[in-house]
Structure formats: C-alpha cells, structure tokens
Design an enzyme around this catalytic site. Structure first.
Site, short mmCIF file in Angstrom:
data_model
loop_
_atom_site.label_atom_id
_atom_site.label_comp_id
_atom_site.label_asym_id
_atom_site.label_seq_id
_atom_site.Cartn_x
_atom_site.Cartn_y
_atom_site.Cartn_z
N HIS A 39 6.59 3.36 -31.31
CA HIS A 39 5.82 3.00 -30.13
C HIS A 39 5.19 4.27 -29.56
O HIS A 39 5.54 5.38 -29.95
CB HIS A 39 6.69 2.31 -29.07
CG HIS A 39 7.92 3.08 -28.71
ND1 HIS A 39 9.05 3.10 -29.51
CD2 HIS A 39 8.22 3.88 -27.66
CE1 HIS A 39 9.98 3.86 -28.95
NE2 HIS A 39 9.50 4.36 -27.83
N HIS B 150 14.59 4.49 -22.06
CA HIS B 150 13.87 4.05 -23.24
C HIS B 150 14.39 4.86 -24.42
O HIS B 150 15.43 5.51 -24.34
CB HIS B 150 12.37 4.17 -23.05
CG HIS B 150 11.91 5.53 -22.62
ND1 HIS B 150 11.57 6.51 -23.53
CD2 HIS B 150 11.74 6.10 -21.40
CE1 HIS B 150 11.22 7.61 -22.89
NE2 HIS B 150 11.31 7.39 -21.59
N HIS C 263 4.95 12.67 14.37
CA HIS C 263 4.67 11.27 14.64
C HIS C 263 3.82 10.76 13.48
O HIS C 263 3.71 11.40 12.43
CB HIS C 263 4.00 11.10 16.00
CG HIS C 263 2.79 11.95 16.20
ND1 HIS C 263 1.54 11.54 15.82
CD2 HIS C 263 2.65 13.22 16.72
CE1 HIS C 263 0.67 12.50 16.11
NE2 HIS C 263 1.32 13.53 16.66
#
Length: 499
Positions: free
Chosen positions: A62, A300, A424
């Site tokens: 792959h 994987h 903020h």
C-alpha cells in the site's frame, strides 16, 4: 465494510519479483479508478520503509501517507501467485493484496482482511484455489463461520437404556438448530452407531448435513448394546474444516474421560479446546503494561512492524489486547494479529509479559510507544496515565510521569503573557492560527495553575486555561517543524498577539 467482487481477484498470476507484483497491483488499481498513475512510487517507497509482508504467505502493499491524496476511492486488487514471490528476508508471498485507502479507511480495511487471513489453513487454501468464486468467498469470510457448540446440545443424565434414544435426542437437537435435514435424521436413526470405546459411540451421515454442528447425550447409568458398553453418544454434522479440530479431540483420552464424567461446562471446554487454545493474561507474577497509542494514524503496518521488532528483542512470552475495542488477546510477535486489532490514536493497549526479562520488556515497550514507534506523536499526554504492574501485587503504579511520557524529541519553551487582558478570545485565536502554520503537534500548559497539557490548536482549551497578564505558559512541540513552531509562538507572544 469492504466490497470485493470477482473482478478484483486475479488467480494464477505470474511475476518475476516483488516489484513486478506491485506494478501489477497498481496497474489494476489504476484501471479500476481507485488511484492516480503516480501511486506506484508510493507503494515502492512503503516497501523501502517497512516490508508489507504479514505472514502466512500474505503481503499487503500500500502507499505512504504522502500518496493518500492520490487515492480516488478505497479499493483492493488481489493477486494469487501459486509459485510464490520472494518478498524479502526469506519470506514468500502467495497472495498479494494491493490496497488503496485514505485516512482511517486504511486501518478498517486491513482489520477486515487480516481477520480472515490470520488463520494459517485459510491462507494456505487461498494460495492454491483455482475457482474465483470460492477464493472470493473465503477471503470475505463468507464460508468461515466459527465452530461453536451451544450448551443446549449437551444432554446429561438421560434416564434410558436405549442407544437409539440417545441418538434420537442428538438428532432432534441438531434439527432444531437447522443444522441437518430430514434425510440426516433418517440416516442416523436407521444406521448403526460406531463405538469409540469406553462406552462412547459416534453417529453421523454422508447426507443432509447443513452446517457444522455436534450434539452429545449421556445416559444416567451405563448399559449394554450388543455386548458393548454404552454411556454416551456423539452425533456430528460436518460441512467444513472448522469442525475438524473438535473431531480430532474426540480421540483424546482426557477428552473422552471428560465426556464420561464431566459437567456441561467441562465437556464444552474439552470439545472446543478452550482451556488450552485461548490466550490468558492473568498469570501470577506476569508483568502488565497498559499504554495509550498517540500516533496520529494509529498502528498501521509500519509502526506495528516496529512494535513487533521491539517485542522480539526479549525472550519473554508477550501478549497484547486492545482494551478500547475489547479485543481478543493475541501474540505481540504477530504483525498480522496486531494490525487486525484496528488500533487508532487514543486506544489503550494492554501488554502482558511472562519470563525472565518480562519487566525490561514491558518498560521498553512503554518507551517505544511513548516515542511513537518510529513516527511523530501528539504532544498532548494521554488522558489516562500509562501504567506497569506485576500480577499479584497490590500496588498499581504509573509507568511514567506526565513529563516522562513526552517523546524524547520533544522541544519545549516557557513564555510569559504580556497582554493586559490576558488571553481572551481574540489573542487566543491569533495564537491558535500561529500554531496551525506548522507541521507539528503542540501542547500548552498553564504553569501557574499547574494545569494539564492541552492542544494548542484548540481555541476553547486555550481560553479555558484562564491566562492573565504575567502567566507563564509552557509549550511542548513534536514533529518535523517543532523548533519552528516554538520559535514562531515565542515571536507572536512577544509581539502581543495582535494587541
């Protein structure tokens, strides 16, 4: 779920070497509209990184992460090479599955395939089958149902002195489960049972078998039939190889003794081999490690191979389990079985080691996982601490502290916020935008509040840190551009974050 048609399967193929086999797989993927032409280079590059040979004669070439954008749609092309292809390190591939997948589709697709291919006998069949429909059915698991024996199929203490009665009880139970047809019933009733010895008898039929099944009935007291002792009768319906291990066990002296004297649970365990075939993770004195996977793309093929290589450094027996998926326990030395666990980022894995170097093995695995198994990992520590314990000990201790759990290549710095109103929404948003410029994972901590490390790419989490003027923020970065990210963050904070 992967949809596989017979047009995706190419039997009796020929290739001179691994590269040609990969070229054939890519060509078929291109023709099917799964990938663009350049995908071949990605597959070849993946082989240079880590071999895609899984074991049992199976290879799954792959592409790399960089070539995922070349995947148009998920799909596979399957090639059978009966003569075998040298796949490196002495491994021979007979079935080559070329995969095109994006993101997490890659893991789910591998999990589906490896679930079918993890059985050695099944893999051997796939290497030789000449019928495409049969090959497709086996690959997709359509004909591989696990053999089970329901508790209802065990009838004990039957008050009878008739062999035929025991046979009829078994046949009726199999019919209730739709495991046999009427002609099976007629056959076993009208034909003599075969004595196994010790008072055990067997009946079966060459016709009317619908699915693999077994029933056992045992008389309350032993009696005689044609001069031979009768205690129990086994009736078998067989249509596939999955029942064969149980049939072999019927000849085992210990299994026969259990059939004659055991309770239902003991009999089922003996027939199915549960006591010896299932991995266990509860051995006294074993070392247990529970770790969180932080790789962005989970386990994987490449990080799984690195994990297997780490495990093989030690002599201890090591098993593992995906706690998040509540998976079965598998050998940590089997690449195929690890990939089949479907491990994604954030999943918790439990390792159990037994042997002289068990503690060293688990500690080494913990460090390897924390460092990404050869890949970049998130700079944000797991929500639950990694732990190592010894079975039987009362103390359950963290394997590492939060700081120890950081990758070895992490880069960090502390900056003081100078904004009059602190962080903020507006300056926090500017900080997040700066962090997102870099190919790096960045976490941030409010040192003055001793907060946890959180993702610096989350506006909500940064605002929640409660940063005011003079607050010291600790940033930790990992990845290719970790240093650039730290430098950029320092510069934008020094400039006031737009204020």
């Amino acid at each position: 779920m992967l949809e596989l048609s017979e047009s995706n399967i190419h039997l009796n193929a020929n290739a001179i070497d691994k590269q040609q086999a990969i070229e054939m797989a890519v060509s078929a993927l291109v023709q099917a509209g799964n990938v663009e032409n350049g995908y071949l280079q990605g597959m070849l590059a993946r082989e240079l990184q880590t071999s895609t040979f899984l074991g049992n004669g199976i290879a799954i070439p792959h592409g790399t992460l960089d070539t995922r954008l070349m995947v148009k749609k998920t799909g596979v092309q399957v090639f059978q090479f009966p003569q075998g292809i040298e796949w490196g390190e002495g491994n021979i591939a007979y079935v080559v599955i070329g995969i095109a997948a994006r993101s997490d589709e890659h893991l789910s697709l591998l999990r589906q395939l490896t679930h079918v291919l993890s059985d050695e006998d099944t893999a051997a069949k796939l290497a030789k089958i000449t019928d495409v429909a049969e090959f497709c059915a086996i690959l997709m698991g359509e004909t591989i149902d696990p053999f089970e024996i329901p508790a209802a199929n065990i009838s004990l203490d039957v008050n009878t002195q008739s062999l035929l009665t025991l046979v009829a009880i078994n046949a009726g139970q199999l019919q209730v489960q739709s495991a046999v047809e009427n002609r099976f019933i007629s056959e076993v009733i009208n034909n003599a049972a075969l004595p196994l010895g010790k008072g055990l008898w067997v009946t079966d039929s060459v016709v009317g078998n619908v699915k693999n099944a077994l029933a056992f009935s045992r008389a309350k007291t032993i009696f005689s039939h044609n001069g031979k002792a009768v205690k129990g009768v086994i009736t078998v319906s067989a249509v596939g190889d999955q029942i064969n291990p149980t049939l072999v066990r019927l000849l085992d002296d210990d299994v026969q003794t259990t059939l004659l004297n055991g309770n239902s649970t003991e009999i089922l365990t003996a027939l199915l081999g549960s006591s010896s075939d299932v991995e266990t993770q509860s051995v006294e004195g074993a070392v247990v490690g529970t770790f969180t996977i932080r790789n962005e793309h989970g386990l994987h093929a490449r990080p799984s191979a690195n994990l297997v290589n780490e495990v093989k450094k030690f002599t201890s027996k090591i098993t593992m389990q995906n706690l998040t998926r509540e998976s079965e326990v598998v050998s940590a030395k089997s690449l195929m079985k690890i990939v089949a666990l479907g491990v994604t980022q954030g999943h918790r894995l439990r390792f159990v080691a037994e042997g002289e170097d068990a503690k060293q093995a688990i500690e080494s695995l913990g460090k390897a996982i924390a460092n990404g198994l050869g890949e970049n990992v998130s700079a944000v520590p797991p929500s639950e601490p990694d732990t190592i314990e010894i079975m039987g000990d009362q103390i359950h201790t963290p394997a590492v502290t939060e700081d120890d759990n950081l990758p070895a290549n992490a880069i960090e710095a502390v900056f003081v916020i100078k904004n009059e109103q602190g962080l903020h929404a507006r300056p926090s948003a500017i900080l997040v935008n700066e962090v997102k410029k870099y190919n790096a994972s960045v976490a941030v901590q409010n040192l003055d509040r001793n907060s946890q490390l959180v993702s610096a790419k989350s506006l909500m989490k940064i605002v929640a840190l409660g940063v005011v003027k003079g607050t010291r923020l600790r940033f930790v970065a990992t990845g290719e551009e970790a240093q650039q990210a730290i430098d950029g963050i320092g510069a934008v904070i020094e400039s006031g974050l737009g204020e």
